[in-house]
Motif scaffolding. Structure first.
Motif, PDB file in Angstrom:
ATOM      1  N   VAL A 257      15.083  -3.541  -2.027  1.00 54.40           N
ATOM      2  CA  VAL A 257      13.917  -4.101  -2.715  1.00 54.40           C
ATOM      3  C   VAL A 257      13.269  -5.149  -1.811  1.00 54.40           C
ATOM      4  O   VAL A 257      13.892  -6.156  -1.469  1.00 54.40           O
ATOM      5  N   PHE A 258      12.035  -4.884  -1.428  1.00 52.43           N
ATOM      6  CA  PHE A 258      11.280  -5.760  -0.533  1.00 52.43           C
ATOM      7  C   PHE A 258      10.142  -6.426  -1.307  1.00 52.43           C
ATOM      8  O   PHE A 258       9.666  -5.896  -2.316  1.00 52.43           O
ATOM      9  N   ALA A 259       9.704  -7.587  -0.820  1.00 49.74           N
ATOM     10  CA  ALA A 259       8.608  -8.310  -1.472  1.00 49.74           C
ATOM     11  C   ALA A 259       7.660  -8.867  -0.416  1.00 49.74           C
ATOM     12  O   ALA A 259       8.084  -9.293   0.660  1.00 49.74           O
ATOM     13  N   ILE A 260       6.371  -8.839  -0.740  1.00 52.11           N
ATOM     14  CA  ILE A 260       5.335  -9.427   0.108  1.00 52.11           C
ATOM     15  C   ILE A 260       4.458 -10.299  -0.776  1.00 52.11           C
ATOM     16  O   ILE A 260       4.011  -9.863  -1.843  1.00 52.11           O
ATOM     17  N   SER A 261       4.202 -11.524  -0.367  1.00 56.86           N
ATOM     18  CA  SER A 261       3.271 -12.400  -1.078  1.00 56.86           C
ATOM     19  C   SER A 261       2.217 -12.888  -0.092  1.00 56.86           C
ATOM     20  O   SER A 261       2.523 -13.202   1.061  1.00 56.86           O
ATOM     21  N   CYS A 262       0.974 -12.957  -0.565  1.00 57.44           N
ATOM     22  CA  CYS A 262      -0.129 -13.367   0.323  1.00 57.44           C
ATOM     23  C   CYS A 262      -1.351 -13.694  -0.514  1.00 57.44           C
ATOM     24  O   CYS A 262      -1.415 -13.343  -1.701  1.00 57.44           O
ATOM     25  N   PRO A 263      -2.356 -14.374   0.066  1.00 57.85           N
ATOM     26  CA  PRO A 263      -3.622 -14.577  -0.642  1.00 57.85           C
ATOM     27  C   PRO A 263      -4.214 -13.229  -1.040  1.00 57.85           C
ATOM     28  O   PRO A 263      -4.150 -12.261  -0.281  1.00 57.85           O
ATOM     29  N   ILE A 264      -4.798 -13.172  -2.226  1.00 60.40           N
ATOM     30  CA  ILE A 264      -5.238 -11.892  -2.765  1.00 60.40           C
ATOM     31  C   ILE A 264      -6.323 -11.242  -1.910  1.00 60.40           C
ATOM     32  O   ILE A 264      -6.467 -10.016  -1.902  1.00 60.40           O
ATOM     33  N   LYS A 265      -7.058 -12.039  -1.149  1.00 60.52           N
ATOM     34  CA  LYS A 265      -8.096 -11.466  -0.299  1.00 60.52           C
ATOM     35  C   LYS A 265      -7.509 -10.596   0.810  1.00 60.52           C
ATOM     36  O   LYS A 265      -8.221  -9.783   1.402  1.00 60.52           O
ATOM     37  N   GLU A 266      -6.211 -10.762   1.081  1.00 57.02           N
ATOM     38  CA  GLU A 266      -5.560  -9.970   2.127  1.00 57.02           C
ATOM     39  C   GLU A 266      -4.805  -8.767   1.565  1.00 57.02           C
ATOM     40  O   GLU A 266      -4.075  -8.092   2.284  1.00 57.02           O
ATOM     41  N   GLU A 267      -5.002  -8.488   0.267  1.00 58.05           N
ATOM     42  CA  GLU A 267      -4.322  -7.358  -0.369  1.00 58.05           C
ATOM     43  C   GLU A 267      -4.629  -6.030   0.325  1.00 58.05           C
ATOM     44  O   GLU A 267      -3.729  -5.181   0.460  1.00 58.05           O
ATOM     45  N   PRO A 268      -5.872  -5.774   0.804  1.00 53.57           N
ATOM     46  CA  PRO A 268      -6.120  -4.508   1.514  1.00 53.57           C
ATOM     47  C   PRO A 268      -5.223  -4.329   2.741  1.00 53.57           C
ATOM     48  O   PRO A 268      -4.783  -3.201   3.021  1.00 53.57           O
ATOM     49  N   ASN A 269      -4.930  -5.397   3.440  1.00 53.66           N
ATOM     50  CA  ASN A 269      -4.049  -5.297   4.602  1.00 53.66           C
ATOM     51  C   ASN A 269      -2.604  -5.047   4.191  1.00 53.66           C
ATOM     52  O   ASN A 269      -1.842  -4.399   4.915  1.00 53.66           O
ATOM     53  N   VAL A 270      -2.218  -5.582   3.018  1.00 58.19           N
ATOM     54  CA  VAL A 270      -0.879  -5.286   2.493  1.00 58.19           C
ATOM     55  C   VAL A 270      -0.751  -3.799   2.208  1.00 58.19           C
ATOM     56  O   VAL A 270       0.274  -3.172   2.511  1.00 58.19           O
ATOM     57  N   LYS A 271      -1.790  -3.208   1.632  1.00 62.15           N
ATOM     58  CA  LYS A 271      -1.769  -1.769   1.337  1.00 62.15           C
ATOM     59  C   LYS A 271      -1.607  -0.956   2.618  1.00 62.15           C
ATOM     60  O   LYS A 271      -0.886   0.048   2.642  1.00 62.15           O
ATOM     61  N   LYS A 272      -2.249  -1.387   3.691  1.00 61.59           N
ATOM     62  CA  LYS A 272      -2.110  -0.693   4.967  1.00 61.59           C
ATOM     63  C   LYS A 272      -0.679  -0.796   5.489  1.00 61.59           C
ATOM     64  O   LYS A 272      -0.123   0.179   6.012  1.00 61.59           O
ATOM     65  N   ALA A 273      -0.073  -1.990   5.336  1.00 61.67           N
ATOM     66  CA  ALA A 273       1.308  -2.164   5.775  1.00 61.67           C
ATOM     67  C   ALA A 273       2.257  -1.288   4.966  1.00 61.67           C
ATOM     68  O   ALA A 273       3.210  -0.709   5.509  1.00 61.67           O
ATOM     69  N   ILE A 274       1.983  -1.156   3.668  1.00 62.12           N
ATOM     70  CA  ILE A 274       2.837  -0.333   2.814  1.00 62.12           C
ATOM     71  C   ILE A 274       2.710   1.142   3.189  1.00 62.12           C
ATOM     72  O   ILE A 274       3.694   1.898   3.136  1.00 62.12           O
ATOM     73  N   ILE A 275       1.529   1.574   3.577  1.00 63.07           N
ATOM     74  CA  ILE A 275       1.349   2.962   4.044  1.00 63.07           C
ATOM     75  C   ILE A 275       2.251   3.241   5.240  1.00 63.07           C
ATOM     76  O   ILE A 275       2.920   4.285   5.312  1.00 63.07           O
ATOM     77  N   MET A 276       2.297   2.299   6.179  1.00 59.45           N
ATOM     78  CA  MET A 276       3.150   2.469   7.358  1.00 59.45           C
ATOM     79  C   MET A 276       4.628   2.391   6.976  1.00 59.45           C
ATOM     80  O   MET A 276       5.479   3.076   7.554  1.00 59.45           O
ATOM     81  N   PHE A 277       4.937   1.570   5.990  1.00 61.02           N
ATOM     82  CA  PHE A 277       6.301   1.450   5.469  1.00 61.02           C
ATOM     83  C   PHE A 277       6.760   2.796   4.905  1.00 61.02           C
ATOM     84  O   PHE A 277       7.860   3.290   5.210  1.00 61.02           O
ATOM     85  N   LYS A 278       5.907   3.421   4.087  1.00 63.71           N
ATOM     86  CA  LYS A 278       6.248   4.717   3.489  1.00 63.71           C
ATOM     87  C   LYS A 278       6.323   5.810   4.543  1.00 63.71           C
ATOM     88  O   LYS A 278       7.148   6.727   4.434  1.00 63.71           O
ATOM     89  N   LYS A 279       5.488   5.708   5.555  1.00 62.56           N
ATOM     90  CA  LYS A 279       5.538   6.695   6.638  1.00 62.56           C
ATOM     91  C   LYS A 279       6.890   6.648   7.337  1.00 62.56           C
ATOM     92  O   LYS A 279       7.470   7.703   7.675  1.00 62.56           O
TER      93      LYS A 279
END
Length: 322
Positions: A257-279
């Motif tokens: 179980v992993f967690a990422i916290s960041c300012p909400i304006k950077e949420e699109p970049n979190v989604k990109k990181a998660i795509i690479m994580f799933k890959k």
């Protein structure tokens, strides 16, 4: 205060005793400021700290005497004390003559009434700024040349003290890393999340917390061995770190179980990181070898504490798994 009444070598010895025994009688900040105030003969003494990861604010670590209405967080861009932190240069104003009842030492409308003199030193050591030493007079007091030279040396000594404490804190921080992944474990992640929430409150922005759960790691360990699964966890952590922004916090909350916290304006970049994580997961497991679940929450009036924010996201994650 007349310098012929001051024994500077003895004062310095007393200061060193306080700094080398920081845990005695309330800590070095509590014990040192009265000595500084007596030495200077001024009205207030402050020691400040520059926030790590926040370029716009500093904090008042200690003050003598206590100014109850003074805010702990202060802006680099407001007031004379802010000028010390933004310019990183000493500032001496022995003839400060306010035109109204409130002086702007920290911010417009601060409670230090009728200040008549101001002295400030940035605390810089090895070219790294750590905070500031601020002295303010309200009765026409000024520092003479000998007192000023002593304060110059004291500012350097305090900077080295703050650096030493930061380095010790960094070592303790490293002890908070999860051995499986190299990321912060749950307890340390919550401490960092708490700091993020404080900064978010000051900057008036929202904070998003994303949690990700992987099932299938047990089967992978049975088939490939525990060492291979540990290596997988480390490689997944590396993917997140490689795509992380400076303002993110990333943790391994529990097994898989992993967690990422960041300012909400950077949420699109979190989604990109998660795509690479799933890959990376697909590269190891294939499309059907694992289950991946994701949940998130945003800070709100009901979610201002890190524990509650994390538990809220984990509850949603558990509902998805079940």
């Amino acid at each position: 205060m007349s310098t012929n009444k001051l024994d500077f070598p003895t004062i310095w010895k007393n200061i060193e005793e306080i700094l080398t025994n920081p845990d005695q009688n309330g800590g070095w900040l509590t014990n040192l400021l009265p000595i500084i105030l007596e030495l200077s003969g001024l009205s207030w003494a402050f020691i400040t700290e520059i926030f790590t990861g926040d370029e716009d604010h500093f904090a008042i670590l200690a003050e003598c005497p206590q100014v109850s209405a003074l805010e702990t967080r202060q802006s680099h861009f407001s007031g004379l004390a802010g000028l010390i932190h933004s310019k990183l240069k000493p500032l001496a104003l022995p003839n400060l003559n306010p035109k109204d009842d409130l002086s702007i030492i920290f911010h417009p409308g601060d409670p230090l009434k009728k200040a008549t003199s101001f002295y400030g030193w940035p605390l810089i050591y090895n070219q790294v700024p750590w905070g500031g030493l601020i002295l303010v007079g309200s009765k026409g007091q000024v520092l003479n040349e000998e007192q000023t030279r002593f304060m110059d040396c004291l500012a350097l000594r305090l900077a080295s003290q703050l650096q030493q404490e930061k380095l010790i804190a960094r070592i303790l921080d490293l002890n908070g890393l999860d051995s499986q992944t190299g990321l912060t474990h749950r307890t340390q992640f919550l401490k960092r999340l708490e700091r993020q929430l404080e900064i978010a409150q000051v900057r008036k922005h929202d904070l998003v917390l994303v949690v990700m759960g992987i099932s299938g790691l047990g089967r992978h360990a049975v088939s490939h061995g525990q060492d291979a699964t540990q290596e997988l966890l480390r490689s997944l952590s590396l993917v997140l770190l490689q795509h992380a922004e400076e303002s993110w916090e990333i943790g391994h909350i529990s097994y898989g179980v992993f967690a990422i916290s960041c300012p909400i304006k950077e949420e699109p970049n979190v989604k990109k990181a998660i795509i690479m994580f799933k890959k990376r997961l697909i590269d190891v497991f294939g499309q059907d070898g694992f289950n991946f679940h994701q949940a998130q929450t945003v800070n709100s009036p009901d979610l201002t504490k890190p524990e509650r924010m994390l538990e809220s996201a984990l509850t949603v994650l558990a509902e998805q798994v079940n």
